[in-house]
Design an enzyme around this catalytic site. Sequence first.
Site, PDB file in Angstrom:
ATOM      1  N   SER A 198       0.792  -1.230   0.000  1.00 24.23           N
ATOM      2  CA  SER A 198       0.000   0.000   0.000  1.00 24.23           C
ATOM      3  C   SER A 198       0.825   1.282   0.000  1.00 24.23           C
ATOM      4  O   SER A 198       0.323   2.328  -0.392  1.00 24.23           O
ATOM      5  CB  SER A 198      -0.972  -0.003   1.182  1.00 24.23           C
ATOM      6  OG  SER A 198      -0.292  -0.242   2.384  1.00 24.23           O
ATOM      7  N   HIS A 230      -5.576  -3.644  -2.823  1.00 20.28           N
ATOM      8  CA  HIS A 230      -5.271  -2.655  -3.870  1.00 20.28           C
ATOM      9  C   HIS A 230      -5.200  -3.252  -5.271  1.00 20.28           C
ATOM     10  O   HIS A 230      -4.980  -2.530  -6.234  1.00 20.28           O
ATOM     11  CB  HIS A 230      -3.956  -1.932  -3.548  1.00 20.28           C
ATOM     12  CG  HIS A 230      -4.011  -1.177  -2.266  1.00 20.28           C
ATOM     13  ND1 HIS A 230      -4.537   0.085  -2.162  1.00 20.28           N
ATOM     14  CD2 HIS A 230      -3.655  -1.538  -1.013  1.00 20.28           C
ATOM     15  CE1 HIS A 230      -4.477   0.489  -0.908  1.00 20.28           C
ATOM     16  NE2 HIS A 230      -3.946  -0.476  -0.184  1.00 20.28           N
ATOM     17  N   LYS A 246     -12.371   0.113  -1.839  1.00 17.50           N
ATOM     18  CA  LYS A 246     -11.341   0.777  -2.661  1.00 17.50           C
ATOM     19  C   LYS A 246     -11.824   0.779  -4.107  1.00 17.50           C
ATOM     20  O   LYS A 246     -12.717   1.552  -4.433  1.00 17.50           O
ATOM     21  CB  LYS A 246      -9.995   0.110  -2.409  1.00 17.50           C
ATOM     22  CG  LYS A 246      -9.509   0.497  -1.002  1.00 17.50           C
ATOM     23  CD  LYS A 246      -8.301  -0.220  -0.500  1.00 17.50           C
ATOM     24  CE  LYS A 246      -7.983   0.328   0.901  1.00 17.50           C
ATOM     25  NZ  LYS A 246      -7.290  -0.612   1.761  1.00 17.50           N
TER      26      LYS A 246
HETATM   27  C1  LIG Z   1      -7.302  -0.758   3.253  1.00 19.27           C
HETATM   28  C2  LIG Z   1      -6.634  -2.043   3.556  1.00 19.27           C
HETATM   29  C3  LIG Z   1      -7.161  -2.937   4.496  1.00 19.27           C
HETATM   30  C4  LIG Z   1      -8.335  -2.582   5.351  1.00 19.27           C
HETATM   31  O1  LIG Z   1      -9.518  -2.580   4.629  1.00 19.27           O
HETATM   32  P1  LIG Z   1     -10.752  -1.696   5.159  1.00 19.27           P
HETATM   33  O2  LIG Z   1     -11.915  -2.235   4.440  1.00 19.27           O
HETATM   34  O3  LIG Z   1     -10.431  -0.290   4.836  1.00 19.27           O
HETATM   35  O4  LIG Z   1     -10.826  -1.945   6.652  1.00 19.27           O
HETATM   36  C5  LIG Z   1      -6.558  -4.169   4.654  1.00 19.27           C
HETATM   37  N1  LIG Z   1      -5.445  -4.487   3.961  1.00 19.27           N
HETATM   38  C6  LIG Z   1      -4.880  -3.633   3.077  1.00 19.27           C
HETATM   39  C7  LIG Z   1      -3.643  -4.041   2.335  1.00 19.27           C
HETATM   40  C8  LIG Z   1      -5.448  -2.384   2.858  1.00 19.27           C
HETATM   41  O5  LIG Z   1      -4.878  -1.522   2.012  1.00 19.27           O
END
Ligand SMILES: *Cc1c(COP(=O)(O)O)cnc(C)c1O
Length: 388
Positions: A177, A205, A239
Site C-alpha cells: 500500500s 489494492h 477501494k
Molecule cells: C485498506 C486495507 C485494508 C483494510 O480494509 P478496510 O476495508 O479499509 O478496513 C486491509 N489491507 C490492506 C492491504 C489495505 O490496504
Amino acid sequence: MFPGLFEQLRVRDEKGLRRKRLILSGPQEAHVTVAGRKYLAFCSNDYLGLANHPELIQSACDGAHQYGVGASASHLINGHTAAHHELEQALASFTGFPNALLFSTGYMANIGILTALLGRQDAVFADKLNHASLNDAALLCGAKFFRYPHLDLIKLEQRLAASHARRKLVVTDAVFSMDGDIAPVSRLIALCKKYQAMLLLDDAHGFGVLGKQGKGVLFSSDAGNLHAPNIIYMATLGKSAGVSGAFVAAQANVIETFIQYARSYIYTTAAPALLSHALRKSLTLIEQESWRRDKLQQNIASLKKGLKSLRWQLLPSQTPIQPLIVEENNKAIWLSDALRKRGILVPAIRPPTVPPGLARLRISLSTSHSSTDIDRLATTLWELSQYS
Ligand SMILES: *Cc1c(COP(=O)(O)O)cnc(C)c1O
C-alpha cells in the site's frame, strides 16, 4: 483526566506527527471540496472512479427500498439477506473460488481470518511492509510471528524450513500500500506448497485493478491464472469497488471455519444489505467496463512521463499507487503543504509508516482523473522543484 494522556498527545506535536482530518463536504472524486474550497485530490483509493457513480447510488437507493437501512442482526442470527448471499456467490465465481464470505471491513476480515485459523501452536510469516491490519491480526491470534524483509523469499524459506509449527500461514499484501509494488505470487505459492503452508493474499489494492476484468492479482500473470488450493484470497470492497466492506474467498472448509470461528464475523451486526445490493452493480461495472482500467493505465503512464527526470523519483510501480520519494520528512511535509496551497491534495507519508530516509508523497491515481488533472500535478511539482 486519564494519567499521561496529555503527555502522550504532546509527543505527537513535538515530533510533528499530530494527524488532522480533512472535512469533505461532498463525494469522493478527482475534485473534492474541503472547507468551501475545491481541491484536485490524489489521495483516495477509488481507483476506478466508482465511489460516486450514479448507477451505484441508484442501486444503493433501490437496496434501501428493498431491505431497509439496517441489517439489525448478525449474520448468524438473522441479518444475512439474499443481497449478502448473492454477492458472496458472485464474488466466489468472479475470483474463481468455491466459496466466499463477506466481512464488514478489511480490517475485520484480516482479524477474523488469522484468529479463526491460528493459535499458539501455529506460525505466521509476514512481509515487513504488510498492512497494519495483518500485523494486528497476527499479534491477536497468538501464533509465533515472523516478519521477513520486504520480498525476501530467501529469508522466508529459511524461516519456513526451521519451523515445527502445526499450521504455517504466509501472509502478504498482494499490492503493497505504500510502495505500489506487487508480491511475487507464483513463487510464494510454490514456496508454501513446498513447506505445507497456506498463503493469505490481501489484494485490497489489486482487486478491480489487476488482471483480466479486474479479477485481481491471481489473474495478473501472463502465464494464466495462478489458482492453487492453498490460497486464501482476501480483498476489500471500499477501494476499487467504490462501496465498503471486504470478502475472503477460499476452499469450502476454510470458509466454513470462518463462519464458525471468526469472532469479527460472528459478534457484529451484518453490514447493511443495501451495500451488498450496490456491490452487485459495482462488480458488474468492474467486470464489464475495462475502459476504466485502460484509462487508469493511461493516467499512470502520463504521470510517469510527466515526472521523468524530476529531481525526485517515482518508485517503479505499475499500479495506481505512485510514491514520489523525497527522502527527508520535512521536505515531504513542505511539498505536500505547498501543493495544498496551490489547490492539490497529495498526502506526505513519513516514518514509521515507511522506513527512515524514505519519506514520500503517495500519489494515488484514479480513472476519474483527466489528463488535464495529471498535467496540472506534474507542472506544479516541476515548479516546486525549482524552489527547494
Ligand atoms: C485498506 C486495507 C485494508 C483494510 O480494509 P478496510 O476495508 O479499509 O478496513 C486491509 N489491507 C490492506 C492491504 C489495505 O490496504
